[in-house]
Design a protein around this motif. Sequence first.
Motif, mmCIF file in Angstrom:
data_model
loop_
_atom_site.group_PDB
_atom_site.id
_atom_site.type_symbol
_atom_site.label_atom_id
_atom_site.label_comp_id
_atom_site.label_asym_id
_atom_site.label_seq_id
_atom_site.Cartn_x
_atom_site.Cartn_y
_atom_site.Cartn_z
ATOM 1 N N ALA A 179 0.831 -1.201 0.000
ATOM 2 C CA ALA A 179 0.000 0.000 0.000
ATOM 3 C C ALA A 179 0.870 1.258 0.000
ATOM 4 C CB ALA A 179 -0.925 -0.013 1.216
ATOM 5 N N GLU A 180 1.902 1.271 0.835
ATOM 6 C CA GLU A 180 2.784 2.439 0.920
ATOM 7 C C GLU A 180 3.481 2.713 -0.405
ATOM 8 O OE1 GLU A 180 3.766 1.183 5.542
ATOM 9 O OE2 GLU A 180 5.406 1.389 4.109
ATOM 10 N N ARG A 181 3.978 1.653 -1.019
ATOM 11 C CA ARG A 181 4.723 1.813 -2.265
ATOM 12 C C ARG A 181 3.787 2.160 -3.434
ATOM 13 N NH1 ARG A 181 9.643 -0.202 -3.050
ATOM 14 N NH2 ARG A 181 9.118 -1.621 -4.758
ATOM 15 N N ALA A 232 4.874 7.580 4.150
ATOM 16 C CA ALA A 232 3.673 6.741 4.139
ATOM 17 C C ALA A 232 3.833 5.619 5.141
ATOM 18 C CB ALA A 232 3.407 6.176 2.745
ATOM 19 N N HIS A 233 2.728 5.262 5.786
ATOM 20 C CA HIS A 233 2.770 4.177 6.759
ATOM 21 C C HIS A 233 1.422 3.478 6.783
ATOM 22 C CE1 HIS A 233 2.659 2.734 11.161
ATOM 23 N NE2 HIS A 233 3.320 1.856 10.434
ATOM 24 N N ALA A 234 1.443 2.153 6.656
ATOM 25 C CA ALA A 234 0.226 1.348 6.704
ATOM 26 C C ALA A 234 0.332 0.316 7.817
ATOM 27 C CB ALA A 234 -0.014 0.652 5.367
ATOM 28 N N THR A 235 -0.804 0.016 8.426
ATOM 29 C CA THR A 235 -0.879 -1.033 9.434
ATOM 30 C C THR A 235 -2.062 -1.943 9.117
ATOM 31 O OG1 THR A 235 -2.236 0.391 10.860
ATOM 32 C CG2 THR A 235 0.138 0.363 11.265
ATOM 33 N N THR A 270 -2.885 -2.409 -2.962
ATOM 34 C CA THR A 270 -2.461 -1.557 -4.065
ATOM 35 C C THR A 270 -3.516 -0.508 -4.373
ATOM 36 O OG1 THR A 270 -1.153 -3.349 -5.036
ATOM 37 C CG2 THR A 270 -1.748 -1.527 -6.487
ATOM 38 N N SER A 271 -4.776 -0.937 -4.419
ATOM 39 C CA SER A 271 -5.870 -0.008 -4.712
ATOM 40 C C SER A 271 -5.969 1.084 -3.660
ATOM 41 C CB SER A 271 -7.198 -0.762 -4.794
ATOM 42 O OG SER A 271 -7.197 -1.661 -5.891
ATOM 43 N N ALA A 272 -5.766 0.727 -2.386
ATOM 44 C CA ALA A 272 -5.825 1.722 -1.317
ATOM 45 C C ALA A 272 -4.743 2.772 -1.507
ATOM 46 C CB ALA A 272 -5.668 1.044 0.046
ATOM 47 N N GLY A 273 -3.560 2.326 -1.904
ATOM 48 C CA GLY A 273 -2.468 3.265 -2.144
ATOM 49 C C GLY A 273 -2.748 4.201 -3.303
ATOM 50 N N VAL A 274 -3.315 3.658 -4.367
ATOM 51 C CA VAL A 274 -3.626 4.482 -5.542
ATOM 52 C C VAL A 274 -4.714 5.500 -5.207
ATOM 53 C CG1 VAL A 274 -4.567 4.440 -7.879
ATOM 54 C CG2 VAL A 274 -2.893 2.717 -7.179
#
Length: 318
Positions: free
Chosen positions: A236-238, A254-257, A293-297
Amino acid sequence: MTPAVRVGTRASALALTQTTTVAESLAALGEFGYELVRVSTTGDVNRASLSQIGGTGVFVAALREALLDDNCDVAVHSLKDLPTGEAEGLTVAAVPERADIRDALCARDGLTLAGLPEGSSVGTGSPRRAAQLRAARPDLSIIDIRGNVDTRLARVAGLVDGGPGDLDAVVLAAAGLTRLGRQGLITEYLAPELMLPAPGQGALAVECRSDDAGASVFAQALRQYDHLPTRLAVTAERAVLRRLEAGCTAPIGAHATVTDDVLTLEAVVCSADGGRLLRRTEITADLSVGGATSAGVVLAEELLASGAAEIAGLSADL
């Protein structure tokens, strides 16, 4: 008997420590031996700023060449150094469980960020850290520095015997300091609320040739070593970074948990002077690589719609 696996690594103390941990874990899972293959990268031999020598990929390209040339079987990277684009013929076969994601302040006299006197000099080679430091403490003097962990620590007055001591503090990744046993020099862990880390910070990437990611004992060990919550978080971050078409020299954090069956992703885009910060959050219950991936986009699109390209000096074509 399975032959020894050749594990490619940079030759710095931190890289060797990280790679040895990975190699020992894989060897235990697959019951095979290993040998380390030291590779010198552009980022190791050129001490110019990262933006001058190419930014993203300067610590990675030579290791990838060694893999493709069959000089090693697997390469270990700090994930935050890895370009977001696909590398033809290679795959990230394992992302082990992540270490501490935070940045850490190492200051003279045990000082915290709030306790540093006005005008104090703080060293960092990261535009992301520099921008967030300027946002939190615009009165500080932020100094661009390069070098390995010990070289940077030696520049802080009184922190390392025999060092130049020309700085009041440096900011480094907490994970690297801990892996090297230098956590005792940390005077403050910088909370993500104050300083969001680089995408992938604290995580490692274990890359191999795509043809080797099959059904061998080696491939099975790599699959066992992969930690899904960490892979989802860094994916997600990338994805934010890739959609923004930004690299490791951009002032973006960016940081995801992954907790309670939900992925929470937060990102920040900064102006270089720290005068403007744009922070947004995205949440998804789709705990798949595609969902991450979708969340990051989606989050990157929200940032762009709010003016991220102008704030961070990103491509006008975004």
